[in-house]
Design a protein around this motif. Structure first.
Motif, PDB file in Angstrom:
ATOM      1  N   GLU A 159       1.305  -0.083  10.798  1.00  0.00           N
ATOM      2  CA  GLU A 159       0.319  -1.153  10.686  1.00  0.00           C
ATOM      3  C   GLU A 159      -0.876  -0.712   9.851  1.00  0.00           C
ATOM      4  O   GLU A 159      -1.172   0.487   9.730  1.00  0.00           O
ATOM      5  N   THR A 160      -1.591  -1.697   9.318  1.00  0.00           N
ATOM      6  CA  THR A 160      -2.835  -1.451   8.588  1.00  0.00           C
ATOM      7  C   THR A 160      -3.965  -2.165   9.327  1.00  0.00           C
ATOM      8  O   THR A 160      -3.880  -3.371   9.570  1.00  0.00           O
ATOM      9  N   LYS A 161      -4.994  -1.404   9.660  1.00  0.00           N
ATOM     10  CA  LYS A 161      -6.107  -1.949  10.422  1.00  0.00           C
ATOM     11  C   LYS A 161      -7.383  -1.937   9.592  1.00  0.00           C
ATOM     12  O   LYS A 161      -7.606  -1.035   8.772  1.00  0.00           O
ATOM     13  N   THR A 162      -8.242  -2.954   9.830  1.00  0.00           N
ATOM     14  CA  THR A 162      -9.528  -3.036   9.141  1.00  0.00           C
ATOM     15  C   THR A 162     -10.652  -2.978  10.181  1.00  0.00           C
ATOM     16  O   THR A 162     -10.501  -3.464  11.302  1.00  0.00           O
ATOM     17  N   SER A 165      -4.409   3.332   8.136  1.00  0.00           N
ATOM     18  CA  SER A 165      -3.019   3.107   8.538  1.00  0.00           C
ATOM     19  C   SER A 165      -2.776   3.718   9.905  1.00  0.00           C
ATOM     20  O   SER A 165      -3.107   4.890  10.140  1.00  0.00           O
ATOM     21  N   ILE A 189     -10.316   0.444   5.637  1.00  0.00           N
ATOM     22  CA  ILE A 189      -8.893   0.255   5.925  1.00  0.00           C
ATOM     23  C   ILE A 189      -8.301   1.592   6.347  1.00  0.00           C
ATOM     24  O   ILE A 189      -8.616   2.636   5.762  1.00  0.00           O
ATOM     25  N   SER A 247      -4.986   8.124   6.155  1.00  0.00           N
ATOM     26  CA  SER A 247      -5.301   7.479   4.868  1.00  0.00           C
ATOM     27  C   SER A 247      -6.393   6.433   5.006  1.00  0.00           C
ATOM     28  O   SER A 247      -6.215   5.256   4.702  1.00  0.00           O
TER      29      SER A 247
END
Length: 605
Positions: free
Chosen positions: A115-118, A111, A109, A53
């Protein structure tokens, strides 16, 4: 037994899984830093863990033509029982630049598990296509199928300076670059500037030249760094940097022939060697302000001064080590040892210099440390007074002063500490045995000769005439041979190269004993260059540090010996600007020079 195998397998799986997920998650974006208006390019997001995503930010000024195109790569290594796993996932988009200007792409962004990473941000500059005739031509991606004419505008080299007006001793960053809008297949011969009037220091660059896009007056070039240096001017006035010369190999498509049915099955390209030469550059070197302090010794930059001593309470004849450290940014390689006013009863050796330096675009940073070995000869309480260190700060355009600490040394009486007079300036030469105090009358046997014995007709009489005759014949033959050899000047110089070099080294040895350091280094240079010129039968003016490596390698000299030769040259050249070397360093250089010449005599074919 079966249970043990199951546990071992489970432990291995856990170990591999732990190593895979132990790494820190990295999510990065990459793209060209400059593109042309209307150009298509790739925007790539990279992730070292599997994600899902992905959400792109708003791409103002760009249109997404395609994507994401995903790909993955995974590798596992087990070295000495240590498991290392690497994985990478990439998401590639094809964008079209629709507006001119500079655009900041905000983080994307994604997933990864829970966790969500940028990602990082990215800046892309979009420039309008320069339609001037002298700059015409497509970008690098389209050159492979074209037969573009090679001009000075689509292929050139340049020595780029970060500034052209500096104070004496202030550093300049010189970057030697190649600029092209053509397809480069490689590089040929090159000739770098000599940088006369500067102390030059290399800035580390990647061994392989990589091309990056750069906007030059509205035209995009692919640029590559050939070499980067920091320069320290050594005198005031105008100094000119000589041109840089480079042979660039350009790959172009051949003109297609008619009815060339088989042309598509073979490489239809040709490599063209194109020489390029940069323009000379003039630099204005300013003198220091008129309020220069009397104790200023040429240090330029911004420095901190630290002084330490290993002990302040000793017995007589015990050694004390005092260290003076100058750290910061500037011409650290040229800073000279500080002169202290030590007590008369202290025996002080020449300071040992050690340097920890790093060269970068910010200049020369690190530290220079002077280590003084001190031996007090008498008991008592002594004081080492503070000393001022003055340097010029080119940014503030003022002189600054740093002071060392004042040390008090307590010396107790030790073994051999008498009340007699101590000569603190005792020279450390070995005592030589000159002879005996009494010489006896000769006691060997001898045979007396009668006075008035007849010499005519004896064996000695005939030998007196025959021996000079044969000596005359030998001298005549030897002289004829010498005349023939002297006629061949090159052969004569080759034969005498080692002998002449050793004579010059003998002169250098005399300068070393007399502590004439400048003359010592000059004689070492004369010996090294003179030997090479005579041995290779090449004029001295045709030899320099740039071509000597290639010449020696062609003569069968090993790379290790070649590096030793260049090391001697660098040491001698830096000596006239660097801090005073101790006698031990000069002894090592003298022995190293003699060994190198001896090895060259055996290796040169």
């Amino acid at each position: 037994m079966q249970m043990k195998k199951i546990l071992l397998s489970l432990f291995t799986v856990i170990l591999i899984t732990t190593s895979v997920f132990a790494d820190k998650i990295k999510f990065t974006v990459s793209a060209p830093n400059v593109v042309e208006l209307g150009e298509q390019f790739r925007l790539t997001y990279s992730l070292n863990k599997k994600g899902k995503s992905i959400k792109l930010p708003a791409l103002d000024g760009f249109r997404v033509l395609m994507g994401p195109s995903t790909s993955s790569n995974m590798s596992t290594q087990i070295i000495n029982g240590k498991v290392t796993s690497n994985s990478s996932y990439s998401y590639t988009y094809v964008l079209l630049a629709e507006k001119e200007g500079k655009f900041n792409i905000k983080p994307a962004i994604i997933s990864v598990g829970n966790e969500t990473k940028t990602s990082n941000t990215l800046s892309i500059e979009v420039v309008k296509v320069n339609k001037n005739p002298h700059n015409s031509g497509s970008n690098q991606t389209n050159n492979s199928s074209s037969n573009q004419k090679i001009t000075e505008n689509n292929l050139f080299v340049k020595v780029k300076l970060d500034r052209k007006s500096v104070y004496m001793g202030e550093h300049i960053v010189a970057t030697i670059k190649v600029y092209t809008r053509l397809t480069i297949a490689g590089f040929g011969d090159s000739k770098f500037p000599s940088f006369d009037g500067f102390l030059s220091q290399e800035v580390p660059t990647p061994g392989q030249i990589t091309l990056e896009r750069e906007n030059i007056n509205g035209t995009i070039y692919n640029t590559g760094i050939i070499r980067k240096l920091i320069l320290f001017p050594q005198h005031t006035g105008e100094i000119t940097i000589d041109p840089f010369e480079l042979e660039v190999i350009i790959r172009q498509a051949k003109a297609k022939r008619r009815n060339g049915f088989f042309d598509d099955f073979f490489d239809n390209y040709q490599d063209i060697r194109v020489p390029r030469r940069s323009k000379p550059i003039k630099i204005r070197v300013k003198d220091f302000p008129s309020n220069k302090p009397a104790n200023f010794d040429g240090a330029v930059g911004n420095f901190k001064l630290t002084t330490t001593i290993d002990k302040d309470s000793v017995k007589a004849n015990d050694a004390i080590t005092m260290r003076v450290k100058v750290a910061g940014n500037g011409n650290l390689k040229l800073i000279k040892p500080l002169e202290f006013n030590f007590p008369a009863d202290f025996e002080v050796y020449d300071p040992k210099t050690s340097q920890n330096l790093k060269n970068s675009e910010a200049g020369m940073t690190g530290s220079t440390t002077f280590e003084y070995l001190i031996i007090p000869r008498h008991g008592g309480e002594y004081e080492i007074p503070a000393v001022d260190f003055c340097f010029f700060d080119p940014k503030a355009r003022i002189f600054r002063t740093r002071s060392t600490k004042k040390f008090t040394i307590k010396v107790a009486k030790g073994e051999g500490d008498g009340s007699g007079t101590i000569i603190s300036s005792f020279s450390k030469e070995k005592v030589k045995f000159l002879g005996k105090d009494i010489r006896f009358i000769k006691t060997n046997d001898f045979s007396p000769q009668l006075k008035g014995e007849v010499f005519f007709g004896t064996t000695n009489f005939y030998l007196t005439y025959t021996i000079p005759f044969f000596l005359f014949i030998l001298a005549f033959v030897f002289n004829r041979k010498r005349i023939r050899e002297n006629a061949d000047t090159a052969k004569l110089k080759n034969k005498r190269a080692n002998r002449v070099a050793m004579k010059r080294l003998k002169v250098a040895s005399g300068s070393l004993k007399a502590k004439q350091k400048e003359q010592f280094y000059n004689e070492i240079l004369k010996a090294i260059w003179g030997y090479t010129s005579d041995k290779l039968s090449l004029p001295l003016e045709n030899l320099n540090k740039e071509n000597i490596t290639e010449i020696l390698l062609s003569k069968g000299v090993e790379q290790e010996l070649n590096d030793e030769f260049l090391s001697i040259l660098d040491t001698c050249e830096f000596a006239q600007y660097s801090p005073s070397s101790g006698s031990s360093e000069m002894d090592e250089l003298y022995q190293k020079s003699m060994d190198t010449i001896t090895k060259l005599e055996k290796n040169i074919k």
